[in-house]
Design an enzyme around this catalytic site. Structure first.
Site: not given
Length: 378
Positions: A123, A125-127, A336, A361
């Site tokens: 944990a 990353t933050e806003p 495709h 990351e």
């Protein structure tokens, strides 16, 4: 590029391929794209001893080495995103404890992480704190016996299923108001909850975590107060190259699908593999795939040998492999044609899954900064 691997490593890679094909592929078909982590998947990975690759031998593991981790992710990622993310997050949540945990912490957490008894997450990353880790606003205030943690974390993979979350929060020190510390927060702790489950274009367990006056005992502090930034960056350094390995796995499946389809699809009276336009695409894809694999394997070997310029090599591998894989998947979809954009097709799934790897990351742009800094300031 298997020429870079030892005989034992080539054998292990083949074992991983067989495991992914025989054990993981049926689970992917059974559970499909999901933002939950099936218990059956965790048990299969634990039974295969995969999580033991993420913890030291003294806690029941097989020793933390980059090449085996990369070989596992390479084989899992193209088969089932949920399996790859689960393995990666078990590593990201374990490695800070490997790096900075004391004997009691290692015995308490790593033994169970290595067996798959508990799951972990990372944990950071933050806003308002993504690439700029120093912008973290979560705070851990020291109090009698521990810390009172408050804050919000965003884009936390496996956050709903995780039993523990290695959490980074501000703990200001004299002369360093932005000092971070790393805390092992356990699911049972009051004030710790999943604030919101998030929906990504490629479904997996992705959440916001909230800490509201959450008391974390001092025995759950990793290292010393203020060690958090060092722990966070060393962890990312170790696992960054494995993101490139996951990209290889996705690209390999996309490339194989493109070759097969080009041989079978007939237009203007012959297979489209016979047209120069298709051949040029396949040639570029094959070359980029080999180049990416060489960079990833080189970086992993350097990490395991404790060689020179490890951080630069890891950033090069992550940057090039994820960007090349995105191009390979995109060209495979182009080959495709209309079938490539049909919901539920393999290439449509891979097209969605590959996109996040260029971001998490450390974005491509951050990798370029790291590489350039190592060249100009080293």
């Amino acid at each position: 590029m298997d020429i870079l691997l030892s005989a034992d490593q080539r054998r292990f890679k083949e074992e991983c391929r067989i495991f992914a094909e025989n054990e993981i592929a049926p689970l992917a078909a059974k559970y499909g794209e999901t933002d939950d982590i099936p218990g059956e998947l965790v048990r299969a990975m634990a039974d295969a001893q995969l999580f033991r690759l993420l913890v030291p031998e003294e806690t029941g593991g097989r020793g933390v080495k980059s090449m085996p981790i990369c070989l596992v992710r390479e084989q899992l990622a193209g088969v089932y995103c949920v399996a790859d993310v689960t393995f990666a997050m078990q590593g990201l949540g374990s490695y800070p404890i490997v790096l900075a945990g004391n004997g009691e912490q290692k015995a308490r957490f790593l033994t169970r992480l290595g067996s798959g008894e508990i799951l972990s997450t990372y944990a950071l990353t933050e806003p308002e704190a993504g690439s700029d880790v120093s912008a973290i606003t979560s705070r851990a205030r020291e109090t009698d016996g521990g810390f009172v943690l408050n804050g919000l974390k965003r884009f936390i993979s496996n956050g709903n299923a995780a039993d523990i979350a290695v959490t980074f929060a501000k703990t200001p020190l004299p002369g360093n108001a932005r000092a971070l510390s790393a805390l092992v927060v356990e699911k049972r702790m009051e004030g710790f909850r999943v604030h919101k489950r998030l929906k990504a274009i490629a479904p997996h367990d992705l959440v916001e975590l909230e800490f509201a006056d959450c008391f974390v005992p001092r025995e759950n502090l990793l290292g010393s107060v203020g060690d958090g930034m060092k722990i966070a960056l060393k962890t990312l350094d170790r696992f960054r190259v494995s993101v490139g390995a996951a990209a290889l796995g996705i690209a390999q499946v996309a490339f194989g699908a493109a070759v097969d389809y080009a041989k079978q699809r007939v237009q203007f009276g012959r297979p489209i593999a016979g047209f120069q336009g298709t051949q040029f695409k396949l040639a570029d894809m094959a070359t980029e795939l080999d180049a990416a694999r060489a960079l990833v394997y080189r970086a992993a070997l350097l990490q395991d040998a404790k060689g020179d310029n490890i951080t630069r090599a890891a950033s090069m591998a992550k940057m090039y492999a994820t960007e090349a894989a995105f191009r390979i998947v995109d060209q495979s979809l182009q080959i495709h044609g209309g079938m490539g954009v049909m919901a539920g097709s393999t290439i449509e799934r891979l097209y969605r899954e590959i996109r996040a790897l260029r971001i998490y990351e450390g974005t491509t742009e951050i990798q370029k900064l790291i590489i350039a800094k190592s060249l100009t300031e080293g």
